[in-house]
Design a protein around this motif. Structure first.
Motif, PDB file in Angstrom:
ATOM      1  N   ASN A 458      41.359 -46.707 108.529  1.00 17.50           N
ATOM      2  CA  ASN A 458      42.712 -46.612 107.971  1.00 17.50           C
ATOM      3  C   ASN A 458      43.668 -46.311 109.118  1.00 17.50           C
ATOM      4  O   ASN A 458      44.015 -45.165 109.392  1.00 17.50           O
ATOM      5  N   LEU A 459      44.098 -47.377 109.807  1.00 17.43           N
ATOM      6  CA  LEU A 459      44.921 -47.183 111.000  1.00 17.43           C
ATOM      7  C   LEU A 459      46.256 -46.528 110.682  1.00 17.43           C
ATOM      8  O   LEU A 459      46.783 -45.746 111.466  1.00 17.43           O
ATOM      9  N   ALA A 460      46.823 -46.839 109.517  1.00 20.97           N
ATOM     10  CA  ALA A 460      48.127 -46.259 109.170  1.00 20.97           C
ATOM     11  C   ALA A 460      48.034 -44.745 109.045  1.00 20.97           C
ATOM     12  O   ALA A 460      49.006 -44.030 109.321  1.00 20.97           O
ATOM     13  N   TYR A 461      46.865 -44.246 108.657  1.00 20.64           N
ATOM     14  CA  TYR A 461      46.701 -42.806 108.474  1.00 20.64           C
ATOM     15  C   TYR A 461      46.704 -42.059 109.799  1.00 20.64           C
ATOM     16  O   TYR A 461      46.933 -40.854 109.845  1.00 20.64           O
ATOM     17  N   LEU A 462      46.459 -42.808 110.904  1.00 18.01           N
ATOM     18  CA  LEU A 462      46.388 -42.159 112.210  1.00 18.01           C
ATOM     19  C   LEU A 462      47.697 -41.469 112.575  1.00 18.01           C
ATOM     20  O   LEU A 462      47.707 -40.451 113.274  1.00 18.01           O
ATOM     21  N   SER A 463      48.825 -42.027 112.130  1.00 18.36           N
ATOM     22  CA  SER A 463      50.119 -41.461 112.511  1.00 18.36           C
ATOM     23  C   SER A 463      50.323 -40.074 111.941  1.00 18.36           C
ATOM     24  O   SER A 463      51.168 -39.324 112.419  1.00 18.36           O
ATOM     25  N   ARG A 464      49.535 -39.709 110.918  1.00 17.96           N
ATOM     26  CA  ARG A 464      49.686 -38.391 110.283  1.00 17.96           C
ATOM     27  C   ARG A 464      48.624 -37.399 110.743  1.00 17.96           C
ATOM     28  O   ARG A 464      48.576 -36.282 110.255  1.00 17.96           O
ATOM     29  N   LEU A 465      47.775 -37.826 111.652  1.00 19.41           N
ATOM     30  CA  LEU A 465      46.704 -36.947 112.136  1.00 19.41           C
ATOM     31  C   LEU A 465      47.002 -36.481 113.554  1.00 19.41           C
ATOM     32  O   LEU A 465      47.564 -37.229 114.357  1.00 19.41           O
ATOM     33  N   PRO A 466      46.600 -35.254 113.905  1.00 17.30           N
ATOM     34  CA  PRO A 466      46.813 -34.745 115.261  1.00 17.30           C
ATOM     35  C   PRO A 466      45.752 -35.264 116.223  1.00 17.30           C
ATOM     36  O   PRO A 466      45.025 -34.508 116.870  1.00 17.30           O
ATOM     37  N   VAL A 467      45.647 -36.597 116.312  1.00 19.99           N
ATOM     38  CA  VAL A 467      44.616 -37.238 117.127  1.00 19.99           C
ATOM     39  C   VAL A 467      45.252 -37.792 118.387  1.00 19.99           C
ATOM     40  O   VAL A 467      46.368 -38.306 118.357  1.00 19.99           O
TER      41      VAL A 467
END
Length: 570
Positions: A458-467
């Motif tokens: 889920n690439l879109a979810y990456l923007s909301r993770l502190p990764v």
């Protein structure tokens, strides 16, 4: 009673003995006492009788099944004693115990059979199994034995929803079908398999003198087929299935306990593999299970005994080949099984919770080593250390506090620590895991998603993770075998789709401000392509296998701290 002379001949008998044997006392006179009451049918009794007759033994008592003159049988207790005084000869007493014997038989039947299904119960099953194995020890037969261990799938739901009365009727109906299967499977050489109820919804079909695995497989398949047909119980149709563990082996060296344990283990495999099937015992699979149990039981003590150490695999800059960091990979120096890789024990550690103390040890050891490299090589840019973290460490411990304490005590800067979590663990994180990741990121620790591309993606979810880092799964890199320039490798060509996918993921990751690490880089061609599409760092056997910390020190001592292909390999 009868009086017997010193030669073992009947001198006289009373009327009761004549009636018991269906004849007259006069007809008994002159007959051989041993033949009259069958004392010569087995060697120990015959020997004891001769001892009493010679006066070397005071008494003989035994039980015999005698035939009357009219053909009827009677169970009798035989007692032989010397005559009183100095008179030569013996006194033969015969007591009718037929009624008592019948009662004993009925009581034993009740004791050895299941009241619900009327099948032999666990006690009788083990008695028959022990006798079969003992008989094989003396030779004869095929020298083999087989067992089908059967368990109904979902029987508890029947009891819970319809009641135990219906459950018992279902068990009785199952027993009838299994008995019919056993009768149909009767073999001229091996006889009819014994069907027993071992308890609950567990049944056993025992084949003595089995002819091989095929016979047991046919029996198991027949039993499963018979149970698949719906059961009609008082107008209620019930459908059930079963799982069967099958064991067939040489009887020599086998014990009842070992055979049943093997069958029970195989039954568990059948259920784990999807139920409604039979599974054959596999020694290698069982050895793996036993090894797994042995590892699970010694895992926690091994932490205290210091049986673990860390190897480090370089993370190399794709543009300049410089050593940027290392991934800490744990090894277990097991005293019995040798050096074990993480895939042999990490899952066990997660199951029993020992991953928490083990994870703390890995974190501290890796941070101490990274700080030591930094102090020993002050002229080189410090390298970071990447540590794998299991989700259970986040839930079952205060990971944020553990990391903060470790960094403070070792003196390692937060930006030199990278924590790796798998994609399936990170994607969709909420609540406590997400809060922990955010706190670690705020602290300055780098968060990496390991094996990226194999989970939610889920690439879109990456923007909301502190990764901050994506580690591309090695399956993508291994697909980089396409080479349109070489006609000689036409047969080895594969689709370039993996390269297209990786390039898209790298571009998106960069736009999100993330760096990308490619795992499992094994060839220079793969490295060239990964560098061309923008991967930041690479990791794999092209550069180095996981090595002890002193090999990393050697790389840091080399000019420019560059990592050439294979330099770090043992």
């Amino acid at each position: 009673m009868a009086v017997v002379d010193a030669q073992g001949m009947v001198v006289s008998a009373n009327d009761t003995l004549g009636t018991l044997l269906g004849t007259t006392p006069q007809a008994l006179a002159g007959s051989t006492a041993a033949d009259l009451v069958d004392l010569a049918s087995d060697s120990p009794t015959w020997h004891a009788y001769r001892e009493v007759l010679r006066g070397d033994q005071p008494r003989l008592t035994c039980t015999r099944r005698l035939k009357r003159a009219d053909g009827q049988a009677v169970w009798a207790q035989i007692t032989v004693t010397p005559l009183a005084g100095d008179a030569p000869g013996l006194l033969l007493s015969v007591a009718d115990i037929s009624v008592r014997r019948d009662l004993q038989v009925r009581l034993r039947h009740l004791q050895m059979h299941d009241p619900v299904t009327r099948l032999p119960n666990r006690s009788l099953f083990f008695e028959r199994l022990s006798a079969a194995l003992e008989a094989e020890a003396y030779g004869g037969g095929t020298g083999r034995i087989g067992l089908c261990y059967l368990d109904l799938d979902g029987f508890k739901a029947v009891n819970d929803t319809l009641g135990h009365r219906v459950g018992d009727r279902l068990l009785a109906a199952v027993a009838e079908r299994l008995t019919r299967c056993a009768q149909e499977a009767a073999h001229p050489r091996t006889g009819t398999p014994l069907v027993a109820r071992l308890g609950g919804d567990e049944f056993a079909l025992l084949v003595e003198d089995s002819t091989g695995t095929e016979q047991l497989a046919d029996l198991a398949e027949s039993a499963l087929g018979a149970l698949r047909a719906p059961f009609d119980l008082d107008g209620r149709r019930l459908s059930v299935s079963a799982s069967v563990g099958v064991v067939e082996r040489h009887a020599a060296g086998t014990t009842p306990t070992a055979l049943v344990q093997a069958a029970d283990t195989t039954l568990y495999w059948a259920k784990a593999d999807g139920k409604d099937r039979w599974t054959l015992f596999d020694p290698e699979r069982n050895a793996h299970r036993m090894t797994r149990q042995a590892l699970a039981s010694t895992l926690r003590p091994a932490i205290d005994r210091g049986e673990f150490d860390l190897r480090y695999q370089p993370l190399v800059g794709m543009e300049d080949g410089r050593l940027r960091g290392v991934e800490a990979l744990i090894r277990w120096n097991h005293p019995q099984f040798g050096v074990l890789a993480p895939n042999r024990f990490i899952a066990l550690a997660e199951e029993d919770g020992s991953i928490v103390p083990l994870g703390r040890w890995v974190l501290r050891t890796a941070c101490e080593q990274a700080r030591r490299w930094q102090l020993d090589h002050p002229g080189e840019p410090p390298i970071f250390v990447s540590v794998n973290v299991a989700v259970r460490q986040v839930w079952d411990s205060d990971l944020v506090a553990d990391v903060a304490r470790t960094l403070a005590e070792t003196g390692l800067a937060p930006e030199l620590l990278q924590l790796e979590l798998t994609e399936s663990a990170v994607m969709g994180s909420s609540g406590r895991p997400l809060q922990a990741l955010q706190a670690l990121s705020d602290m300055g620790v780098q968060i990496a998603i390991d094996d990226f591309g194999t989970g939610y993606s889920n690439l879109a979810y990456l923007s909301r993770l502190p990764v901050s880092v994506l580690k591309l799964d090695g399956s993508f890199v291994r697909g980089f075998q396409y080479d349109a320039r070489s006609a000689e490798r036409e047969a080895d060509r594969t689709s370039p789709a993996d390269e297209v996918i990786v390039e898209a993921m790298v571009q998106l990751a960069h736009r999100l401000g993330l760096s990308v690490t490619a795992e499992c880089v094994e060839t220079s061609d793969q490295a060239t392509r990964l560098r061309r599409i923008g991967c930041d760092t690479g990791q794999g056997w092209l550069y180095s296998r996981p090595v002890p910390p002193d090999r990393i020190s050697e790389l840091l001592d080399s000019p420019g701290a560059g990592v050439q292909a294979g330099v770090g390999n043992p």
